[in-house]
Motif scaffolding. Sequence first.
Motif, PDB file in Angstrom:
ATOM      1  N   ARG A  54      32.697 -50.702 -22.013  1.00  0.00           N
ATOM      2  CA  ARG A  54      33.382 -50.126 -20.862  1.00  0.00           C
ATOM      3  C   ARG A  54      32.395 -49.896 -19.710  1.00  0.00           C
ATOM      4  N   GLY A  55      31.259 -49.302 -20.034  1.00  0.00           N
ATOM      5  CA  GLY A  55      30.235 -49.019 -19.018  1.00  0.00           C
ATOM      6  C   GLY A  55      29.780 -50.295 -18.328  1.00  0.00           C
ATOM      7  N   THR A  56      29.535 -51.343 -19.126  1.00  0.00           N
ATOM      8  CA  THR A  56      29.042 -52.609 -18.576  1.00  0.00           C
ATOM      9  C   THR A  56      30.068 -53.240 -17.639  1.00  0.00           C
ATOM     10  N   LEU A  57      31.331 -53.229 -18.078  1.00  0.00           N
ATOM     11  CA  LEU A  57      32.371 -53.852 -17.250  1.00  0.00           C
ATOM     12  C   LEU A  57      32.603 -53.044 -15.972  1.00  0.00           C
ATOM     13  N   GLU A  58      32.485 -51.731 -16.056  1.00  0.00           N
ATOM     14  CA  GLU A  58      32.650 -50.886 -14.865  1.00  0.00           C
ATOM     15  C   GLU A  58      31.567 -51.196 -13.825  1.00  0.00           C
ATOM     16  N   ARG A  62      32.230 -52.915  -9.830  1.00  0.00           N
ATOM     17  CA  ARG A  62      32.002 -52.041  -8.673  1.00  0.00           C
ATOM     18  C   ARG A  62      31.634 -52.817  -7.406  1.00  0.00           C
ATOM     19  N   LYS A  63      30.755 -53.809  -7.538  1.00  0.00           N
ATOM     20  CA  LYS A  63      30.427 -54.639  -6.348  1.00  0.00           C
ATOM     21  C   LYS A  63      30.033 -56.050  -6.794  1.00  0.00           C
TER      22      LYS A  63
END
Length: 257
Positions: A54-58, A62-63
């Motif tokens: 989840r963290g990696t995909l977020e 983001r940009k």
Amino acid sequence: LNERIPLIKPNDEIGQLSSSINNLLNRLESALKREKQFTSDASHELRTPLAVLRGTLEVLIRKPRTPEEYVEKIQTSLNSIDRMTAITDQLLALARADVGKLHEVEECELMAFCEEFVAEKSQQTGRDIELAYELGMPIFVKTNEKALRLILNNLLGNALKYSEAESPVILRVSKPDSGVKIEVIDQGVGIAEENLGRIFDPFFREKEDYSEGKQGTGLGLAIVKKISDEMGLTIQVFSRKNEGSTFSVGFPTEFQS
Ligand code: ADP
């Protein structure tokens, strides 16, 4: 379950019956506690790679990123997915060990079985695995070959994983008085004495931060133990830190034919 039968006259028959029932309740209670702990450990093990994913995909969304960054983050995500797949595969194997057809046994000749197994594993892993067959003659046991293969796969997999690439790994078949024994012997990292009682616990790993190539789920030996118990096989381990380990699978005499 917290209720226990009061023991008014512990020595008469009713007293003994009450005490047996209380013992049974105690065992049931600790089994339930273990199940609860297992479910909680399993959820925790799955949450960690899920959180990384989840963290990696977020971060990615983001940009806009460079192609290299995309590759790196996608690789991290794939690693998390691989880890979750490994855990769920092994959880399934563990669940199946309960309900599997482990009691469906057939006659198996160990020399041929082990020769084939070692040849296959050597080819798969590129490692030199030695077969030491001390009997010099065919030996038949009644067993479930699929389950035996799963046990040996896990033990041999560990022997290879926790030892250097050049270090010898041996599968030794012998016939002590107590039955037939298959040992998986390595000269790898070994296990600390204080951990020997815990290595068969689900999710236990001696080190969480094993370097590359020693990834695992901590479920392999739990599977080995569960299947062996179901099949009436005995599992023993001898190990010394930095010297190596020997895991032995024992077939009691009644399994010989
Ligand atoms: P995994 O290998 O996936 O971590 P296992 O349940 O197979 O899980 O083993 C549990 C732990 O026991 C391992 O993490 C390791 O610390 C230790 N272990 C098992 N087999 C060996 C071995 N042959 N040599 C050294 N350590 C071992």
